[in-house]
Write a protein that holds these residues in place. Structure first.
Motif, PDB file in Angstrom:
ATOM      1  N   ILE A 139      13.240   1.161 -27.448  1.00 14.86           N
ATOM      2  CA  ILE A 139      13.171   0.284 -26.283  1.00 14.86           C
ATOM      3  C   ILE A 139      14.281  -0.745 -26.478  1.00 14.86           C
ATOM      4  CG2 ILE A 139      11.798  -1.408 -25.018  1.00 14.86           C
ATOM      5  CD1 ILE A 139      10.554   1.273 -24.751  1.00 14.86           C
ATOM      6  N   GLY A 159      14.288  -7.311 -29.276  1.00 14.82           N
ATOM      7  CA  GLY A 159      14.521  -5.948 -29.706  1.00 14.82           C
ATOM      8  C   GLY A 159      15.910  -5.727 -30.266  1.00 14.82           C
ATOM      9  N   PHE A 161      13.378  -2.233 -30.040  1.00 15.59           N
ATOM     10  CA  PHE A 161      12.104  -1.884 -30.645  1.00 15.59           C
ATOM     11  C   PHE A 161      12.083  -0.382 -30.934  1.00 15.59           C
ATOM     12  CE2 PHE A 161      11.546  -5.569 -27.957  1.00 15.59           C
ATOM     13  CZ  PHE A 161      10.862  -6.460 -28.787  1.00 15.59           C
ATOM     14  N   PHE A 167       6.858  -2.442 -29.088  1.00 17.63           N
ATOM     15  CA  PHE A 167       7.249  -3.261 -27.936  1.00 17.63           C
ATOM     16  C   PHE A 167       6.015  -3.901 -27.306  1.00 17.63           C
ATOM     17  CE2 PHE A 167       8.172  -3.296 -23.234  1.00 17.63           C
ATOM     18  CZ  PHE A 167       8.965  -4.435 -23.252  1.00 17.63           C
ATOM     19  N   HIS A 170       4.681  -6.677 -29.311  1.00 20.78           N
ATOM     20  CA  HIS A 170       5.509  -7.878 -29.134  1.00 20.78           C
ATOM     21  C   HIS A 170       5.127  -8.607 -27.846  1.00 20.78           C
ATOM     22  CE1 HIS A 170       8.969 -10.522 -29.313  1.00 20.78           C
ATOM     23  NE2 HIS A 170       9.294 -10.173 -28.089  1.00 20.78           N
ATOM     24  N   TYR A 233      13.209   1.420 -21.188  1.00 20.39           N
ATOM     25  CA  TYR A 233      11.916   0.754 -21.078  1.00 20.39           C
ATOM     26  C   TYR A 233      10.800   1.789 -20.949  1.00 20.39           C
ATOM     27  CZ  TYR A 233      14.579  -3.493 -19.679  1.00 20.39           C
ATOM     28  OH  TYR A 233      15.443  -4.551 -19.610  1.00 20.39           O
TER      29      TYR A 233
END
Length: 282
Positions: A139, A159, A161, A167, A170, A233
């Motif tokens: 990511i 990131g 990540f 992710f 986080h 993403y």
């Protein structure tokens, strides 16, 4: 970096240089909007220059890669090159002659909106064809650097990540971090963010202002612009960002138009909305 094989240099000759950063700044409104100056147009050169303190070459690389690998399938401005004056990055690209969907929206018929959304659905499906190597999934930005999303850029740790799970952990930590003992604060929404979903290439700001269409009928999508937040993403991110940036009372959203070209993720969206509102939105 100047792309001498681009149409700018084919049309003007390789001896014709791009406007220097000094020339761009002379035409800009940076003194009025120093943190977010608007792009500068050179109409006589069919050129627009995007620059500012938050602009990076990552956006230019996105445009270059999409045009190279998805030419004719995902319409984006052609990149002519980029430069820097030590403070700002300057991205030189094709000036698209059209209007934004936001500007023309109220005058569009249902048939116009339907045609636009059908085009956007095709464009998004083509964009999703861009894949990372199965052995190197992250990511992050297109270059596997930190994420550029404005929701996250004011907070620590953007990131990249190594997994969707990390992710999501986080994101969960971001809104709990201000508590005296954040590790003791439960997150009721964490389980609604799927750790096993795919990672996809994402524009991350599909606002109507970033969709350029024709100014006359028949209405067509000419280009998708402003790729500065784009990257890798989770697959629900595009839908959440697109709906988050428009009021739930607006026709673009409540009329079902966004849902017609992006796959809805209702469960993830509830968790996403809570998390982003808790950390301050954007």
């Amino acid at each position: 970096m100047h792309f001498l094989d681009s149409s700018y240099f084919r049309d003007h000759g390789t001896s014709r240089t791009l406007p220097s950063p000094v020339e761009v700044l002379a035409r800009s409104l940076i003194n009025q909007r120093p943190s977010n100056p608007p792009p500068v147009k050179f109409e006589e050169l069919n050129l627009i220059v995007k620059f500012g303190p938050t602009i990076s070459t990552s956006e230019a690389l996105c445009l270059w890669a999409i045009r190279k690998f998805l030419y004719g399938q995902v319409p984006v401005p052609e990149v002519y090159g980029w430069d820097s004056d030590g403070r700002h990055v300057f991205i030189y690209m094709e000036l698209i002659h059209g209007v934004t969907l936001f500007e023309r929206y109220d005058s569009l018929s249902s048939d116009d909106k339907r045609a636009i959304c059908q085009s956007l659905r095709t464009i998004m499906s083509q964009l999703r064809a861009i894949r990372q190597s199965p052995s190197n999934q992250v990511i992050g930005s297109i270059t596997h650097g930190p994420l550029q999303d404005r929701i996250l850029d004011s907070y620590p740790g953007t990131g990249p990540f190594p997994s969707v799970r990390e992710f999501h952990d986080h994101l969960s930590w971001l809104w709990r971090r201000i508590a005296p003992e954040p590790e003791k604060v439960s997150d009721p929404w964490r389980k609604s963010l799927p750790d096993d979903g795919p990672i996809v290439f994402t524009h991350s700001d599909l606002h109507r202002k970033n969709i350029i269409i024709t100014s006359t009928t028949p209405t067509r999508v000419l280009s998708i612009v402003d790729w500065e937040q784009a990257g890798w993403y989770p697959d629900y991110w595009e839908y959440c960002k697109a709906t988050y940036s428009v009021g739930d009372w607006e026709d673009w959203r409540c009329g079902g138009w966004i849902d017609s070209f992006l796959t809805p993720h209702p469960q993830s969206k509830e968790a996403w909305d809570f998390t982003c509102n808790s950390i301050g939105g954007f």
